[in-house]
Design a protein around this motif. Structure first.
Motif, mmCIF file in Angstrom:
data_model
loop_
_atom_site.group_PDB
_atom_site.id
_atom_site.type_symbol
_atom_site.label_atom_id
_atom_site.label_comp_id
_atom_site.label_asym_id
_atom_site.label_seq_id
_atom_site.Cartn_x
_atom_site.Cartn_y
_atom_site.Cartn_z
ATOM 1 N N SER A 85 2.024 -10.145 8.754
ATOM 2 C CA SER A 85 0.854 -9.887 7.919
ATOM 3 C C SER A 85 0.881 -8.492 7.330
ATOM 4 O O SER A 85 0.501 -8.281 6.176
ATOM 5 C CB SER A 85 -0.432 -10.103 8.732
ATOM 6 O OG SER A 85 -0.461 -9.229 9.858
ATOM 7 N N ALA A 88 3.447 -8.285 4.496
ATOM 8 C CA ALA A 88 2.985 -9.022 3.321
ATOM 9 C C ALA A 88 2.039 -8.173 2.491
ATOM 10 O O ALA A 88 2.103 -8.163 1.252
ATOM 11 C CB ALA A 88 2.295 -10.314 3.761
ATOM 12 N N SER A 91 4.100 -5.300 0.826
ATOM 13 C CA SER A 91 4.963 -5.834 -0.226
ATOM 14 C C SER A 91 4.165 -6.133 -1.487
ATOM 15 O O SER A 91 4.649 -5.931 -2.615
ATOM 16 C CB SER A 91 5.647 -7.110 0.270
ATOM 17 O OG SER A 91 6.416 -7.689 -0.747
ATOM 18 N N ASP A 92 2.935 -6.585 -1.304
ATOM 19 C CA ASP A 92 2.093 -6.894 -2.448
ATOM 20 C C ASP A 92 1.794 -5.638 -3.258
ATOM 21 O O ASP A 92 1.822 -5.659 -4.494
ATOM 22 C CB ASP A 92 0.788 -7.537 -1.957
ATOM 23 C CG ASP A 92 -0.098 -7.981 -3.108
ATOM 24 O OD1 ASP A 92 0.359 -8.803 -3.917
ATOM 25 O OD2 ASP A 92 -1.247 -7.497 -3.179
#
Length: 596
Positions: A85, A88, A91-92
């Motif tokens: 999580s 993620a 990375s966004d």
């Protein structure tokens, strides 16, 4: 020789570069000054999460040095369950090139514990003073712990640590959704302890709390890991059984719970037995033949189980009942009966019947016990077991009890005048717990005796054994006030409650009435004979007159005579009679006495 213009141009370039480098150094110094003294961790990472810079505050947050962290991938320090999580979110932000990333993850402290951290990340790769992703990391372990504690408190009973009503309702709703999808059934058991208030009143609330926690532990031991048991409040518990194949599965669990409660509970140095009434309701499937319509939602299912429990308790102790739709009809009838009961005393719908109490040795009359009956205008005569519990619950027992006392004393005095040559006999009247709890009760008895002019020694007030366990000290004071009037006191239904020898010694009783359950097999079953004999010996030791209730057979009478029990009543001698039948009995006894 370079031209002057060229020299000036080169000098301008050098100056601009020097100024830019100075500005960068100043920016870096400001950044270092800011992060060196920050209480939160400031971490700079590359796109692959390799740590390029770590502020000194890592020592306070994770017990580590910056050197331990720099060059390490951040993902190796994060709890394995949180890595996905967190990456993620980061990375966004990296893919967008701007914005702020907010995430939570646990990181390993040097002491081996996991700390809950909040990450706020910004992409500063294009900033020459930073050149990476900046993470502002705050320790939120205490906040998360408090949040978990508050969530737990909101969903659990603080005493037993069981689920509370809110959590139980949520689990039940989800169970019904799953059952609708799978075609399975769920069962709800609604459980209420018997005579729990007596434990609180006699031993104190600490003992009552200990009983509740011990009951909770025993009930949990009867369930599967996926089942849910909750304390709904007071001495009420609810149990959710999922994936139930048949009603028998639920009743089997109920039987197992009863068996677990059979062992005595050790409270304040005393052994007590805990009994319970249980209602069972089934839901989550299409009704099967003979089972009636099943509850479709959580509230209805819990309500059905509650109603079934009430029916079980109305039939006795340590019982269970499975919900049936007809119970709802019975409940409506009960509510109607309760409304009628409130007005029955004013409408003079009650009458008294009288059951003789006999001297077992001679067969002579000792006295009579007044028993109330309700002549309902539509339903006919209603027996006490149907309306006395309602009167107790509603408080109607107080005016009803006073009416019974007045009528019994009036009738006793009238018979005394009419049959002056008969033996000295007594009038027994039952007293409820609510009457005895009333501070003015002794005064009311005194007024009734004065109005009727009945000799106080002829009046026997019968008090159920369990009544004594309600507010012991006030009860003791009320009994002393009654004794001061000259009336006699009897302990009724002895052997069915919580009484002990110490309580019997304290209370000023004159008679001890042995409950019918100890008389039923006294002439046939050896163990029952020994128990009844022990009760009679106890009564004699305390200098109490003994009255055996429910004598129906010759062998019972013979055994009680052999045990030297003085008094008895039951169908073997006489059933309860109206006043006219009692008068005919008096007339017969009087004529026999005169003939002798």
């Amino acid at each position: 020789i370079p031209s002057v213009r060229g020299v000036v141009h080169n000098s301008h370039d050098v100056t601009e570069r020097w100024l830019a480098e100075a500005a960068l150094r100043q920016s870096e110094e400001r950044f270092r000054s800011l992060v060196q003294h920050a209480s939160d961790m400031i971490t700079v990472i590359d796109a692959d999460t390799t740590v390029r810079y770590q502020s000194p505050s890592v020592a306070r947050v994770l017990g580590r040095t910056p050197e331990d962290i720099v060059g390490t991938k951040l993902s190796t320090l994060v709890h394995p369950d949180d890595v996905g999580s967190m990456l993620a979110v980061l990375s966004d932000v990296v893919s967008k090139g701007d914005g702020v990333a907010v995430a939570e993850a646990r990181m390993l402290h040097s002491d081996g514990s996991w700390r809950s951290l909040e990450f706020i990340g910004t992409d500063q790769r294009q900033n020459p003073a930073i050149g990476g992703m900046v993470l502002n990391i705050r320790d939120v372990t205490e906040r998360k712990s408090l949040e978990r504690q508050l969530r737990y408190q909101a969903l659990h009973d603080p005493l037993t640590k069981l689920a509370n009503r809110t959590r139980f309702a949520d689990r039940l709703e989800h169970a019904l959704i799953r059952a609708a999808r799978t075609g399975q059934m769920v069962a709800v058991l609604f459980m209420d302890l018997d005579n729990f208030k007596a434990v609180n009143d006699s031993l104190g609330h600490a003992a009552g709390d200990l009983l509740l926690t011990t009951v909770a532990e025993r009930v949990q031991g009867c369930l599967r890991p996926g089942d849910t048991v909750a304390r709904l409040g007071g001495d009420e518990f609810a149990i959710l059984l999922e994936d139930v194949a048949a009603v028998d599965d639920a009743t089997t669990v109920t039987t197992r719970i009863f068996a677990a409660l059979d062992a005595p509970f050790e409270l304040e140095g005393k052994e007590l037995l805990a009994r319970a009434g249980v209602g069972v309701a089934i839901g989550g499937h299409t009704a099967r033949p003979g089972q009636g319509e099943q509850a479709a939602d959580a509230d209805a299912l819990l309500r059905d189980a509650d109603l079934a429990m009430y029916v079980a308790k109305s039939k006795g102790k340590a019982r269970y009942e499975v919900f049936d739709p007809s119970m709802q009809v019975s409940m409506m009838e009960r509510l109607e009966l309760l409304a009628d009961l409130q007005r029955a005393v004013e409408r003079q719908e009650f009458v008294l019947h009288y059951q003789p109490v006999m001297l077992l040795k001679t067969g002579e009359l000792f006295g009579v016990e007044a028993l109330v009956r309700w002549d309902h205008p539509r339903r006919g005569q209603i027996q006490p077991k149907e309306f006395i519990p309602l009167a107790e619950e509603s408080g109607a027992i107080v005016p009803l009890g006073l009416w019974v006392l007045r009528e019994a004393c009036r009738q006793a005095k009238a018979w005394q005048r009419k049959y002056p040559m008969s033996q000295v006999w007594t009038m027994s009247v039952n007293v409820s717990v609510k009457q005895l709890q009333h501070p003015a009760f002794a005064g009311e008895v005194a007024r009734v005796l004065k109005q009727s002019r009945l000799d106080p020694h002829r009046l026997i007030l019968e008090i159920t054994e369990s009544v004594m366990m309600h507010d012991v000290e006030p009860t003791m004071e009320r009994l002393r006030e009654l004794k001061a009037l000259g009336v006699r006191l009897a302990i009724d239904d002895f052997g069915t409650g919580y009484s002990s020898l110490s309580y019997l010694r304290q209370f000023p009783f004159d008679l001890l009435k042995i409950d019918k359950s100890f008389i039923d097999d006294v002439g046939r079953v050896a163990g029952r004979r020994e128990l009844t004999s022990a009760i009679i010996e106890l009564g004699k030791t305390l200098d109490l007159e003994l009255v055996a209730e429910g004598i129906e057979r010759t062998d019972q009478l013979a055994r009680l005579q052999a045990l030297e029990c003085e008094l008895g009543q039951g169908f073997y001698f006489h059933e309860p009679m109206d006043s006219g039948a009692i008068e005919r009995l008096f007339a017969t006894l009087t004529s026999e006495s005169e003939a002798a």
